[in-house]
Design a protein around this motif. Structure first.
Motif, short mmCIF file in Angstrom:
data_model
loop_
_atom_site.label_atom_id
_atom_site.label_comp_id
_atom_site.label_asym_id
_atom_site.label_seq_id
_atom_site.Cartn_x
_atom_site.Cartn_y
_atom_site.Cartn_z
N ILE A 247 3.41 12.03 18.54
CA ILE A 247 3.44 12.90 17.36
C ILE A 247 4.47 14.00 17.54
CG2 ILE A 247 2.09 14.59 16.04
CD1 ILE A 247 -0.35 12.75 16.55
N GLU A 248 4.52 14.58 18.74
CA GLU A 248 5.55 15.59 19.02
C GLU A 248 6.94 14.98 18.92
OE1 GLU A 248 5.20 18.98 19.59
OE2 GLU A 248 3.22 18.45 18.79
N ALA A 249 7.08 13.76 19.43
CA ALA A 249 8.39 13.10 19.41
C ALA A 249 8.84 12.80 17.98
CB ALA A 249 8.33 11.80 20.22
N GLU A 250 7.88 12.49 17.11
CA GLU A 250 8.22 12.18 15.72
C GLU A 250 8.83 13.37 14.99
OE1 GLU A 250 4.50 10.76 14.27
OE2 GLU A 250 4.64 8.84 15.33
N LYS A 251 8.57 14.57 15.50
CA LYS A 251 9.12 15.78 14.89
C LYS A 251 10.55 16.05 15.34
CE LYS A 251 4.51 17.92 15.15
NZ LYS A 251 3.75 19.03 15.79
N ALA A 252 10.96 15.41 16.43
CA ALA A 252 12.25 15.71 17.04
C ALA A 252 13.38 14.91 16.39
CB ALA A 252 12.20 15.41 18.54
N ASP A 253 14.47 15.58 16.17
CA ASP A 253 15.67 14.94 15.64
C ASP A 253 16.70 14.91 16.76
OD1 ASP A 253 17.69 13.89 14.11
OD2 ASP A 253 18.13 15.75 13.03
N VAL A 254 16.80 13.78 17.44
CA VAL A 254 17.69 13.69 18.60
C VAL A 254 18.66 12.52 18.41
CG1 VAL A 254 15.95 14.67 20.14
CG2 VAL A 254 16.12 12.19 19.90
N PRO A 255 19.82 12.60 19.06
CA PRO A 255 20.78 11.49 18.98
C PRO A 255 20.33 10.33 19.86
CG PRO A 255 21.58 13.17 20.48
CD PRO A 255 20.33 13.73 19.85
N LYS A 256 21.07 9.25 19.83
CA LYS A 256 20.77 8.11 20.69
C LYS A 256 20.95 8.51 22.16
CE LYS A 256 21.92 4.37 17.48
NZ LYS A 256 22.75 3.17 17.24
#
Length: 370
Positions: free
Chosen positions: A177-186
């Motif tokens: 759930i925390e990861a789903e909030k993150a906008d990160v590149p490949k």
């Protein structure tokens, strides 16, 4: 009959046929007579009254002409009934799934605010099941098993106690759930290798200062760093995993953590990301308990030991006894003195109750930059 006369606020599952029956009884009609007036067979009217066939736009128009009210009323009445029916069926399904709660750390998830706090009684259990399904993002306990319990084959455990799949899956889901909030590149391996080198320098800073920089460096390399409160029965304080082919997640808890264990755990998980298969989920815990042997764990441990304190310094490392010597040596290596103390204790060079423990720093989830 006016629409006001037929207004309906349902409190139970009542099909539109009940309203039709009331209307024809007022007129002293039989179902056969109603069928003649509607232009339907008696069988079709019976099916309509018993909700075996739905009210369509055509039948709504006919009911409006013959019984009264508007076509919209009859269509709305049908929709209300179908919605009620769905709700009743859903309640029955949820009720049939309440045994699933025994497999999950429900009270721990309530304490963390992941689901609402409620009494675990028969009245509330169906709603708790619903909340947990929403938390895990699955339609049923069977789907949960597919998504989480069957992933056990991908778990790479470090302790025998890591057998509570419900607790482990809950902690993993909180990280997702925390990861789903993150906008990160490949993910970029070269960038992550560089980020890990930079993060090593941050070990000398306070948590309030190193944490945001650490997360930024990881994110820029395509690795999400999530700090998630511990689920006790999971016996897992760190995990390294791939969410997909181009996004990695390092998930840590700070429960009872001092900085030596925290940094070892982070770099250990980083080693898994850098060295090992994307299909595996590495569950790690630096606490006490029976350890499970694994080549991958040995490789990650060896990588961290060499990365934090290169073996060329072992001879000097094992002579350290005074606070001043430890601090001076740590400054030359560019790492926090607490990491050295933890290493000396792990290698049984000094006691775990050594006075050098004061060089370690406690970490917590509430630490903020001032």
């Amino acid at each position: 009959m006016t629409e006001q006369d037929l207004s309906f606020t349902p409190e139970w599952v009542s099909p539109p046929g009940d309203t039709i029956i009331d209307a024809i009884e007022e007129r002293d009609w039989t179902q056969s007579q109603l069928a003649e007036r509607l232009g339907y067979t008696e069988k079709h009217v019976s099916l309509l009254i018993n909700a075996k066939v739905p009210i369509t736009e055509e039948s709504a128009q006919k009911l409006s002409r013959v019984i009264g009210s508007t076509p919209e009323f009859w269509l709305r009445r049908e929709a209300q009934y179908r919605a009620q029916l769905v709700q009743v069926e859903e309640r029955e399904r949820l009720q049939s799934w309440i045994s699933w709660l025994d497999r999950l750390p429900v009270k721990d998830l309530m304490k963390q605010g992941a689901i609402a706090k409620r009494r675990l009684d028969s009245k509330n259990k169906p709603e708790i099941v619903k909340e947990l399904l929403q938390l895990f993002g699955v339609a049923s306990p069977d789907n949960w098993e597919t998504c989480y319990e069957q992933k056990q084959v991908a778990f790479r455990r470090t302790r025998k106690e890591q057998s509570n799949v419900g607790a482990i899956s809950a902690w993993l889901r909180l990280g997702e759930i925390e990861a789903e909030k993150a906008d990160v590149p490949k993910y970029n391996k070269a960038k992550f290798e560089k980020a890990v080198q930079e993060i090593r320098k941050l070990t000398v800073l306070s948590q309030a200062k190193f944490m945001p920089q650490m997360q930024r460096l990881c994110n820029e390399a395509g690795v999400i760093l999530a700090i998630v409160p511990v689920i006790p029965c999971a016996y897992t304080s760190g995990v390294a995993r791939w969410l997909n082919s181009h996004r990695a997640l390092i998930q840590l808890s700070l429960y009872g953590k001092q900085n030596d264990r925290f940094w070892f755990t982070f770099f250990h998980e980083a080693a898994h990301i850098l060295l090992h298969d994307k299909k595996d989920i590495f569950l790690d815990d630096s606490g006490q308990g029976d350890r499970l042997e694994s080549q991958q764990e040995d490789e990650a441990n060896a990588w961290v030991r060499e990365f934090l304190i290169p073996s060329e310094h072992d001879a000097e490392l094992y002579t350290l006894r005074s606070r001043e010597d430890v601090i001076g040596f740590a400054e030359r290596l560019g790492i926090h003195a607490g990491i050295l103390v933890g290493r000396l204790q792990f290698d049984q060079v000094i006691e775990h109750n050594s006075k050098l423990n004061t060089l370690k720093v406690g970490l917590n989830l509430e630490s903020k930059e001032k």
